[in-house]
Scaffold this motif. Structure first.
Motif, PDB file in Angstrom:
ATOM      1  N   SER A 133       2.802  -6.381   8.804  1.00  0.00           N
ATOM      2  CA  SER A 133       1.797  -6.206   7.672  1.00  0.00           C
ATOM      3  C   SER A 133       2.757  -6.379   6.280  1.00  0.00           C
ATOM      4  O   SER A 133       2.339  -6.037   5.257  1.00  0.00           O
ATOM      5  N   TYR A 194      -3.771  -9.075  11.264  1.00  0.00           N
ATOM      6  CA  TYR A 194      -4.844  -8.536  11.142  1.00  0.00           C
ATOM      7  C   TYR A 194      -5.762  -8.689  12.382  1.00  0.00           C
ATOM      8  O   TYR A 194      -6.473  -7.908  12.762  1.00  0.00           O
ATOM      9  N   ILE A 203      -3.450  -1.881   7.957  1.00  0.00           N
ATOM     10  CA  ILE A 203      -3.674  -3.344   7.620  1.00  0.00           C
ATOM     11  C   ILE A 203      -5.072  -3.439   7.108  1.00  0.00           C
ATOM     12  O   ILE A 203      -5.283  -4.075   6.119  1.00  0.00           O
ATOM     13  N   ARG A 204      -5.980  -2.717   7.663  1.00  0.00           N
ATOM     14  CA  ARG A 204      -7.252  -2.610   7.279  1.00  0.00           C
ATOM     15  C   ARG A 204      -7.359  -2.209   5.746  1.00  0.00           C
ATOM     16  O   ARG A 204      -7.949  -2.714   4.658  1.00  0.00           O
TER      17      ARG A 204
END
Length: 284
Positions: A133, A194, A203-204
């Protein structure tokens, strides 16, 4: 002989051999069992693995003998836990059983000693390590002159994609096509992460935040691009070091899904001389 493959993709002989070798390498103490006496062979007994995995001894014996039924995903997950399998071993177990490996909970943020030594040994090349990420995990002395001394920055704020899209629209970086191309592939790489780590909250949260704060990110994200990483030549007007030109290399670390980012100047160039002089000045 590798043995036959069933219509469901189960490789019975390979699964059986894999289970036997993983069982033989474990010591009882590693899984919380007493060593005991009268162990004629190294490793755990079959009944001990069955007990740890919560299944019948007969069922496990049939798996090791290559004559058991197609194991369910729940059975495979239990065996992976009982045998203390690594991420790669767990993925292999699922594949030889004809199943797709379960997605990892999140990107690896553990920095191996070997990678840390490598980064520190690159004394004349700025280098830093990021996870899937683009969270910065480790960096060397020269990299501090480009990404700052991150030891004083909260870990959640050490994200290069977040830094990039916090730059205002009139920043000079956005007029550099090489930079824009690099950013585009970074977003494509983030989209792939993702998809690989659907359960990772960091990440979200990053994607949700940037969709709400950066129209430029939202536009790139909506394009659903997937792109291979390619080296990019960067030209930087550094406030301390002056004009610099180097190749930005992003090297994938397969076993952890991390990326090693390096700034590589052309041999004999003024930038190489600048990096070398800086390395001598800041050497411990």
């Amino acid at each position: 002989m590798l043995g036959c493959v069933t219509s469901t993709g189960l490789r019975r002989d390979e699964l059986a051999a894999f289970l036997r070798t993983r069982r033989a390498r474990l010591r009882p103490a590693e899984v919380g069992l007493p060593e005991g006496l009268r162990r004629r062979t190294p490793g755990l007994r079959r009944q001990e693995v069955a007990q740890l995995a919560g299944m019948s001894v007969d069922y496990y014996i049939r798996l090791e003998q290559g004559r058991g039924p197609h194991p369910s995903r729940q059975v495979l997950a239990a065996l992976a836990r009982a045998l203390l399998l690594s991420r790669d071993e767990r993925a292999y177990l699922f594949r030889v059983a004809g199943e797709s490996p379960p997605p990892s909970a999140g990107p690896s943020r553990e920095v191996s000693p070997g990678l840390r030594h490598l980064i520190d040994a690159m004394t004349e090349t700025p280098a830093y390590l990021v996870d899937a990420s683009y969270q910065v995990l480790a960096w060397n002395r020269l990299a501090r002159h480009f990404i700052g001394d991150l030891s004083a920055v909260p870990p959640a704020e050490r994200n290069t994609i977040r830094w990039t899209f916090r730059q205002p629209d009139d920043d000079a970086h956005w007029s550099d096509q090489d930079v824009v191309s690099f950013v585009r592939t970074s977003v494509a790489d983030l989209r792939a992460a993702y998809g690989r780590y659907p359960n990772d909250p960091s990440i979200r949260q990053l994607v949700t935040e940037l969709l709400g704060t950066s129209p430029r990110f939202a536009q790139l994200w909506a394009e659903h691009d997937v792109a291979e990483r390619r080296p990019v030549v960067k030209r930087v007007a550094h406030p301390e070091l002056g004009p610099l030109e180097f190749e930005c290399r992003v090297l994938h670390v397969p076993e952890t899904d991390q990326r090693l980012i390096t700034y590589v100047p052309e041999p004999g160039s003024p930038t190489q001389a600048t990096f070398r002089a800086l390395a001598e000045r800041i050497a411990p």
